[in-house]
Design a protein around this motif. Structure first.
Motif, short mmCIF file in Angstrom:
data_model
loop_
_atom_site.label_atom_id
_atom_site.label_comp_id
_atom_site.label_asym_id
_atom_site.label_seq_id
_atom_site.Cartn_x
_atom_site.Cartn_y
_atom_site.Cartn_z
N GLY A 69 12.49 -14.46 -47.81
CA GLY A 69 12.39 -14.96 -46.45
C GLY A 69 10.96 -15.07 -45.98
O GLY A 69 10.00 -14.75 -46.70
N ASP A 70 10.82 -15.50 -44.75
CA ASP A 70 9.51 -15.75 -44.18
C ASP A 70 8.86 -14.51 -43.57
O ASP A 70 7.66 -14.49 -43.32
N SER A 71 9.64 -13.49 -43.29
CA SER A 71 9.10 -12.30 -42.65
C SER A 71 9.70 -11.04 -43.25
O SER A 71 10.81 -11.06 -43.78
N THR A 72 8.95 -9.96 -43.15
CA THR A 72 9.40 -8.67 -43.65
C THR A 72 9.62 -7.73 -42.47
O THR A 72 8.71 -7.57 -41.64
N PRO A 73 10.79 -7.12 -42.35
CA PRO A 73 11.01 -6.19 -41.23
C PRO A 73 10.01 -5.04 -41.28
O PRO A 73 9.70 -4.52 -42.36
N ALA A 74 9.48 -4.68 -40.13
CA ALA A 74 8.60 -3.51 -40.07
C ALA A 74 9.39 -2.28 -40.49
O ALA A 74 10.51 -2.06 -40.02
N HIS A 75 8.83 -1.50 -41.42
CA HIS A 75 9.58 -0.37 -41.93
C HIS A 75 8.64 0.74 -42.38
O HIS A 75 7.45 0.53 -42.60
N ARG A 76 9.22 1.92 -42.52
CA ARG A 76 8.51 3.09 -42.99
C ARG A 76 9.49 3.94 -43.78
O ARG A 76 10.62 4.18 -43.32
N LEU A 99 17.24 3.21 -39.95
CA LEU A 99 17.39 3.35 -38.50
C LEU A 99 16.81 2.13 -37.79
O LEU A 99 15.94 1.45 -38.34
N PRO A 100 17.28 1.85 -36.57
CA PRO A 100 16.76 0.69 -35.84
C PRO A 100 15.25 0.71 -35.65
O PRO A 100 14.63 -0.33 -35.45
N SER A 101 14.65 1.91 -35.70
CA SER A 101 13.20 2.03 -35.54
C SER A 101 12.43 1.44 -36.70
O SER A 101 11.23 1.22 -36.61
N GLY A 102 13.11 1.17 -37.83
CA GLY A 102 12.44 0.71 -39.03
C GLY A 102 12.26 1.82 -40.06
O GLY A 102 11.78 1.58 -41.17
N ASP A 103 12.66 3.03 -39.69
CA ASP A 103 12.59 4.14 -40.64
C ASP A 103 13.70 4.00 -41.68
O ASP A 103 14.88 3.88 -41.32
N ILE A 104 13.32 4.01 -42.95
CA ILE A 104 14.30 4.07 -44.04
C ILE A 104 14.28 5.50 -44.56
O ILE A 104 13.28 5.95 -45.12
N VAL A 105 15.38 6.21 -44.34
CA VAL A 105 15.46 7.61 -44.72
C VAL A 105 16.03 7.69 -46.13
O VAL A 105 17.11 7.16 -46.42
N LEU A 106 15.29 8.37 -47.01
CA LEU A 106 15.71 8.55 -48.40
C LEU A 106 15.69 10.04 -48.69
O LEU A 106 14.66 10.70 -48.51
N THR A 107 16.82 10.58 -49.11
CA THR A 107 16.88 12.03 -49.33
C THR A 107 16.48 12.39 -50.75
O THR A 107 16.57 11.58 -51.68
N LEU A 117 16.47 -2.26 -46.62
CA LEU A 117 15.63 -3.23 -45.92
C LEU A 117 16.47 -4.43 -45.49
O LEU A 117 16.22 -5.03 -44.43
N GLY A 118 17.48 -4.77 -46.29
CA GLY A 118 18.41 -5.84 -45.90
C GLY A 118 19.18 -5.48 -44.64
O GLY A 118 19.38 -6.33 -43.76
N HIS A 119 19.61 -4.22 -44.52
CA HIS A 119 20.26 -3.77 -43.29
C HIS A 119 19.32 -3.90 -42.09
O HIS A 119 19.73 -4.30 -41.00
#
Length: 336
Positions: A179-186, A201-209, A230-232
């Motif tokens: 795609g043309d843009s990447t969601p802001a994430h951490r 999370l909606p904040s862009g945090d991807i939690v990985l245990t 990231l797709g979510h």
């Protein structure tokens, strides 16, 4: 009332109010040649076509209203219904449905069907529109509040080596996104009290245990997990799910920035998160496109769900990644 008869009908006792005061007049009502005639305390006549008859119900007294606001109340419903029938008056189709058990059953079925169709098809569309209208600053507040809650009740600090965490972050950061843009994430790492987990999370945090990292067969499979999450994020699935679950009320609160009323709702939703098949397919498709764009074999993504499928059914873990042989087969089919 209709005027389809020329017969005179037996007079019915009625109570007459002039619409101007509370004074009660005792009268009788009769019909002759298409005209309603009152006698007693008040004498007046009116063509049937100018009168309005209230709807029939089981217990309420029926009213006959005159054009000038005066009205009659008739207690003897059986006799009045017979008079109406003889003069050609017919209740509306809604009233007839209400008086029929078949009609009531049909109306109930139609209502249930309409609600189900709205929930299945209309509500997701509305939720998606609201989700994309919510400012990202509000979503960031929401996600941080939820992460703080989970850190207090579900997670512990990650035991994964700091260099290992940074290596995984760097590896994922080097991947091109579709795609043309990447969601802001951490990417944030946590040790979980309830087993292998990964969610966005909606904040862009991807939690990985830590447990999810340990479960994956290799780092490319971990990249598949992160790409799926990231797709979510890209589709704002969790925000949409939250709005749907709360029947749009949470969406309205988020639109106006009232995050505090929603933070308490989201953690329980996360703990029993079950995305729809279509939503999971969207996230899978995003991950497939991302891995393919970076030359990573899709088998690594398939192995994510193979590994999750090997867990005991009783293992408590967030179910945003339900293991599915159908999904594994679909991913493998995309390699051909």
């Amino acid at each position: 009332m209709n005027a389809n008869t020329q017969e005179e009908h037996a007079a019915l006792a009625a109570r007459y109010f002039d619409g101007q005061s509370s004074h009660l007049y005792h009268v009788t009502l009769s019909v002759r040649d298409g005209v309603a005639m009152l006698a007693g305390d008040i004498e007046r006549s009116c063509p049937l076509g100018e009168l309005h008859v209230s709807e029939r119900s089981s217990h309420a007294v029926r009213k006959v209203s005159f054009p000038d606001g005066a009205y009659l109340e008739i207690a003897d419903q059986a006799a009045f219904n017979a008079m109406l029938h003889d003069t050609g008056h017919r209740d509306g189709w809604v009233v007839r449905l209400q008086q029929s058990w078949r009609g009531a059953l049909l109306a109930t079925v139609a209502t249930v069907l309409a609600l189900w169709l709205s929930y299945q098809y209309l509500l997701p569309v509305v939720a998606k529109g609201i989700a994309y209208a919510i400012p990202q600053s509000v979503e960031r507040q929401l996600g941080q509040g939820v992460l703080d809650f989970l850190d207090s009740h579900v997670f512990e600090a990650s035991k994964l080596d700091g260099a290992r965490q940074q290596a995984l972050r760097s590896q994922f950061a080097r991947l091109a996104t579709p795609g043309d843009s990447t969601p802001a994430h951490r990417i944030v790492f946590r040790k979980s009290k309830i087993g292998p987990n990964a969610f966005a999370l909606p904040s862009g945090d991807i939690v990985l245990t830590d447990e999810m990292v340990a479960l994956m067969p290799d780092d490319d499979a971990i990249m598949g997990v992160l790409a799926h999450e990231l797709g979510h994020l890209q589709q704002r699935h969790l925000t949409r799910r939250l709005i749907q679950t709360s029947a749009v009320g949470a969406g309205a609160a988020l639109l106006f920035g009232d995050v505090s009323t929603v933070v308490a709702t989201l953690p329980p939703l996360l703990l029993d998160l079950k995305y729809s098949r279509d939503v999971e397919r969207e996230a899978d498709d995003y991950a497939i496109a991302m891995l393919r764009q970076n030359g990573i074999a899709l088998e690594h993504l398939a192995q994510v769900f193979v590994a999750l499928g090997k867990l005991d059914e009783g293992t408590p873990y967030l179910s945003s990644h339900p293991a599915s042989t159908e999904r594994v087969a679909r991913i493998r089919a995309a390699q051909r």
